[in-house]
Design a protein around this motif. Structure first.
Motif, PDB file in Angstrom:
ATOM      1  N   VAL A   1     -32.462 -23.122 -22.902  1.00  0.00           N
ATOM      2  CA  VAL A   1     -32.254 -21.761 -23.422  1.00  0.00           C
ATOM      3  C   VAL A   1     -31.310 -21.822 -24.623  1.00  0.00           C
ATOM      4  O   VAL A   1     -30.409 -22.648 -24.683  1.00  0.00           O
ATOM      5  CB  VAL A   1     -31.660 -20.793 -22.361  1.00  0.00           C
ATOM      6  CG1 VAL A   1     -32.679 -20.492 -21.285  1.00  0.00           C
ATOM      7  CG2 VAL A   1     -30.388 -21.352 -21.753  1.00  0.00           C
ATOM      8  N   ASP A   2     -31.618 -20.935 -25.560  1.00  0.00           N
ATOM      9  CA  ASP A   2     -30.749 -20.747 -26.718  1.00  0.00           C
ATOM     10  C   ASP A   2     -30.169 -19.340 -26.538  1.00  0.00           C
ATOM     11  O   ASP A   2     -30.827 -18.338 -26.841  1.00  0.00           O
ATOM     12  CB  ASP A   2     -31.599 -20.873 -27.988  1.00  0.00           C
ATOM     13  CG  ASP A   2     -30.816 -20.551 -29.242  1.00  0.00           C
ATOM     14  OD1 ASP A   2     -29.701 -19.999 -29.123  1.00  0.00           O
ATOM     15  OD2 ASP A   2     -31.342 -20.829 -30.334  1.00  0.00           O
ATOM     16  N   THR A   3     -28.966 -19.276 -25.965  1.00  0.00           N
ATOM     17  CA  THR A   3     -28.393 -17.992 -25.566  1.00  0.00           C
ATOM     18  C   THR A   3     -28.207 -17.071 -26.776  1.00  0.00           C
ATOM     19  O   THR A   3     -28.497 -15.878 -26.706  1.00  0.00           O
ATOM     20  CB  THR A   3     -27.037 -18.213 -24.854  1.00  0.00           C
ATOM     21  OG1 THR A   3     -27.194 -19.317 -23.969  1.00  0.00           O
ATOM     22  CG2 THR A   3     -26.611 -16.994 -24.078  1.00  0.00           C
ATOM     23  N   ALA A   4     -27.775 -17.647 -27.889  1.00  0.00           N
ATOM     24  CA  ALA A   4     -27.510 -16.832 -29.082  1.00  0.00           C
ATOM     25  C   ALA A   4     -28.768 -16.096 -29.544  1.00  0.00           C
ATOM     26  O   ALA A   4     -28.720 -14.921 -29.891  1.00  0.00           O
ATOM     27  CB  ALA A   4     -26.978 -17.729 -30.192  1.00  0.00           C
ATOM     28  N   HIS A   5     -29.917 -16.799 -29.534  1.00  0.00           N
ATOM     29  CA  HIS A   5     -31.156 -16.174 -30.011  1.00  0.00           C
ATOM     30  C   HIS A   5     -32.029 -15.651 -28.876  1.00  0.00           C
ATOM     31  O   HIS A   5     -33.164 -15.249 -29.117  1.00  0.00           O
ATOM     32  CB  HIS A   5     -31.945 -17.187 -30.861  1.00  0.00           C
ATOM     33  CG  HIS A   5     -31.218 -17.622 -32.088  1.00  0.00           C
ATOM     34  ND1 HIS A   5     -30.445 -18.781 -32.143  1.00  0.00           N
ATOM     35  CD2 HIS A   5     -31.097 -17.029 -33.300  1.00  0.00           C
ATOM     36  CE1 HIS A   5     -29.904 -18.886 -33.335  1.00  0.00           C
ATOM     37  NE2 HIS A   5     -30.277 -17.827 -34.064  1.00  0.00           N
ATOM     38  N   ARG A   6     -31.483 -15.667 -27.666  1.00  0.00           N
ATOM     39  CA  ARG A   6     -32.201 -15.214 -26.469  1.00  0.00           C
ATOM     40  C   ARG A   6     -33.608 -15.840 -26.417  1.00  0.00           C
ATOM     41  O   ARG A   6     -34.614 -15.167 -26.247  1.00  0.00           O
ATOM     42  CB  ARG A   6     -32.296 -13.681 -26.421  1.00  0.00           C
ATOM     43  CG  ARG A   6     -30.958 -12.983 -26.656  1.00  0.00           C
ATOM     44  CD  ARG A   6     -30.876 -11.628 -26.021  1.00  0.00           C
ATOM     45  NE  ARG A   6     -30.876 -11.650 -24.548  1.00  0.00           N
ATOM     46  CZ  ARG A   6     -29.832 -12.020 -23.803  1.00  0.00           C
ATOM     47  NH1 ARG A   6     -28.715 -12.453 -24.342  1.00  0.00           N
ATOM     48  NH2 ARG A   6     -29.924 -11.975 -22.491  1.00  0.00           N
ATOM     49  N   ARG A   7     -33.602 -17.170 -26.571  1.00  0.00           N
ATOM     50  CA  ARG A   7     -34.876 -17.871 -26.669  1.00  0.00           C
ATOM     51  C   ARG A   7     -34.951 -18.969 -25.615  1.00  0.00           C
ATOM     52  O   ARG A   7     -33.963 -19.651 -25.354  1.00  0.00           O
ATOM     53  CB  ARG A   7     -35.015 -18.489 -28.058  1.00  0.00           C
ATOM     54  CG  ARG A   7     -36.389 -19.053 -28.335  1.00  0.00           C
ATOM     55  CD  ARG A   7     -36.612 -19.262 -29.813  1.00  0.00           C
ATOM     56  NE  ARG A   7     -35.597 -20.145 -30.380  1.00  0.00           N
ATOM     57  CZ  ARG A   7     -35.282 -20.186 -31.673  1.00  0.00           C
ATOM     58  NH1 ARG A   7     -35.876 -19.382 -32.525  1.00  0.00           N
ATOM     59  NH2 ARG A   7     -34.367 -21.020 -32.103  1.00  0.00           N
TER      60      ARG A   7
END
Ligand SMILES: [Zn+2]
Length: 534
Positions: free
Chosen positions: A449-455
């Motif tokens: 998960v890429d928390t910053a980009h909600r991805r």
């Protein structure tokens, strides 16, 4: 057929199509077998009338498969002339005339080494039961013993007093000949389903199926001790099963359907209009309805539409395995499909043939093609095709295929073309990878998960053996889970061109678990690993 008690594979490969190979331009139209079953012993006397068409370019000899019999005479019934024949104990060569339509009468006798099984039943009574698959008819029936040459068949069978006789087609006692039964099957059927059964048996008549002006009798033939069990348990819904398959696929092709307890070496054998089931499951009272659905489905797939050659066996066994479940679901709910496909998946994944393709032209012994590719993977191919094109296109394609090829012999390509037409899309890749490539996709997936980009990013690799090739799947379902609940169901296209495929989803919620095809809609395995715990 059902493989439950499949005997050790016989080394029959060399026999396959022995006569067929020499038969270019010959097409048998009709067989009439007059058979005398003896009061004692096993020596049979047979008069076989073979009616065939000869193309102008065909050879001037007819080669018939017939193994281990004594041939008494061959006669041209028009000129009543005795013909000189050559017989080496395996193939009978007879000179034929120039006419396009002609017949021969072959008279022979002997004890069948195979094909017609003469023995005491599990209940201790004498019996004769045909058991021809794949090419054992030749041990008792003079034929072009190959599934590509289907023909109509009629029988005149004389049996010991007190016996009853069943065979293909509509049967009736012969007036003033109390030992004789005549049966007529007008629909062309494969030779491997041309059988008779004779013994002291009980016959119960279930509710017939009415098709406009035609009445199709539904009969259950058993050893008398097994009659009540058979009527009450495995065959309780015999009529409903046939009606359901008619509704789904198209009209039943034959004049009647008899379900017959017998000495077949297989769990059951789908003889056209007279299915033979192995006696053991009756005697042990273990027989269920699934085998009845499988064998009844064969009347459409295998008998009415016949694979042209052994490598296309899945057109018979894969279809019977799948339409067993489709009919079961129509009668008892969708869970029949889910649980049946789960069992098919487990059986296939555990099998020894995952490294072989379904259409296996390298395998020359048809017995060895009765494997998890033809049955379980074949059923999976149909299930995934249905998922790909949708119910409406799938069932209309299957109906068109049945209507177009009923009474003939087909290849996998003909099925593919019918389905492409119904679906309005090319399916070459689908059929190539599932029928001609071995194996199945084994996916190795990692997600992060890429928390910053909600991805969420999923990296997918196909890690199956290289020899299986790679697979393309239009929609691989993914479940994204948070705290045990699925909150999104995206999918992705599995791309065979990429060594590592990167798939991203942008989401409001981030998952704590990612599942790939968790509902098992596809024949694949997936290992899914998440981020390393910090
Ligand atoms: Zn079968």
């Amino acid at each position: 057929m059902t493989r439950a008690i499949l005997a050790a594979a016989c080394a029959l490969a060399a026999l396959t199509g022995a006569a067929r190979a020499q038969q270019r331009g010959i097409d048998v139209q009709n067989y009439h077998f007059s058979v005398i079953l003896p009061d004692t012993g096993a020596m049979i006397r047979v008069n076989a009338t073979i009616s065939f068409r000869r193309d102008p370019g065909a050879r001037d000899t007819l080669a018939l498969d017939l193994v281990g019999m004594t041939v008494d005479s061959v006669v041209n019934p028009v000129t009543v002339e005795s013909l000189r024949f050559a017989y080496d104990g395996r193939t009978l060569h007879v000179p034929i005339a120039r006419e396009r339509e002609q017949s021969l009468i072959v008279t022979y006798h002997g004890v069948a080494r195979d094909g017609l099984v003469a023995r005491r039943t599990a209940r201790g009574l004498r019996s004769f039961f045909g058991d021809n698959w794949p090419n054992r008819a030749r041990y008792w029936l003079a034929t072009v013993d190959h599934p590509s040459d289907k023909a109509a068949v009629s029988w005149l069978i004389e049996a010991p007093p007190g016996w009853v006789v069943v065979a293909n087609g509509r049967c009736a006692p012969v007036p003033r000949r109390p030992r004789s039964t005549s049966c007529v099957e007008r629909v062309p059927i494969p030779v491997y389903t041309m059988v008779l059964g004779a013994a002291q048996m009980a016959v119960s008549r279930h509710r017939p199926v009415i098709n406009a002006r035609d009445t199709i009798p539904i009969e259950v033939w058993t050893y008398p001790e097994d009659s009540a069990f058979a009527d009450g348990v495995p065959f309780r819904r015999a009529t409903e099963i046939l009606e359901t398959l008619q509704r789904i696929v198209g009209p039943f092709a034959f004049e009647k359907l008899a379900h017959v307890e017998s000495s077949t070496r297989y769990g059951a054998m789908e003889n056209s209009s007279a299915i033979f089931y192995a006696e053991q499951a009756y005697v042990r009272r273990t027989m269920g309805e699934d085998v009845v659905r499988h064998e009844t489905a064969h009347q459409w797939f295998g008998d009415a539409v016949t694979p042209r050659d052994w490598p296309h066996l899945w057109l018979s066994e894969g279809f019977a395995s799948y339409f067993d479940l489709v009919a079961g679901a129509a009668l008892g709910g969708d869970s029949v499909i889910a649980s049946g496909m789960g069992r098919n998946r487990e059986t296939y994944l555990r099998s020894e043939v995952v490294g072989r393709p379904i259409v296996d032209t390298a395998e020359t012994d048809p017995n060895r093609l009765l494997n998890a590719n033809a049955y379980q993977k074949g059923a999976w191919v149909l299930h995934m095709l249905r998922g790909l094109v949708g119910d409406s296109a799938f069932f209309s394609g299957v109906r068109d295929y049945y209507a177009a090829y009923r009474d003939s012999a087909v290849s996998s390509e003909q099925f593919q073309r019918m389905m492409e037409r119904a679906a309005g899309q090319p399916l070459a890749r689908f059929f190539r990878q599932w029928l001609y490539q071995p194996g199945y996709p084994q996916l190795d997936a990692r997600w992060e998960v890429d928390t910053a980009h909600r991805r969420v990013t999923l990296r997918v690799r196909q890690v199956q053996p290289e020899a299986w090739g790679r697979f393309r799947i239009a929609r691989v379902p993914v479940h994204l889970v948070s705290r045990g609940a699925v909150f999104a169901r995206p999918d992705f296209t599995l791309d065979p061109a990429q060594d590592e495929q990167i798939v991203s989803f942008v989401l409001e919620v981030l998952p704590d678990e990612v599942r790939v095809d968790p509902e098992e809609t596809l024949l694949l395995t997936a290992t899914v690993r998440g981020p390393e715990p910090r």
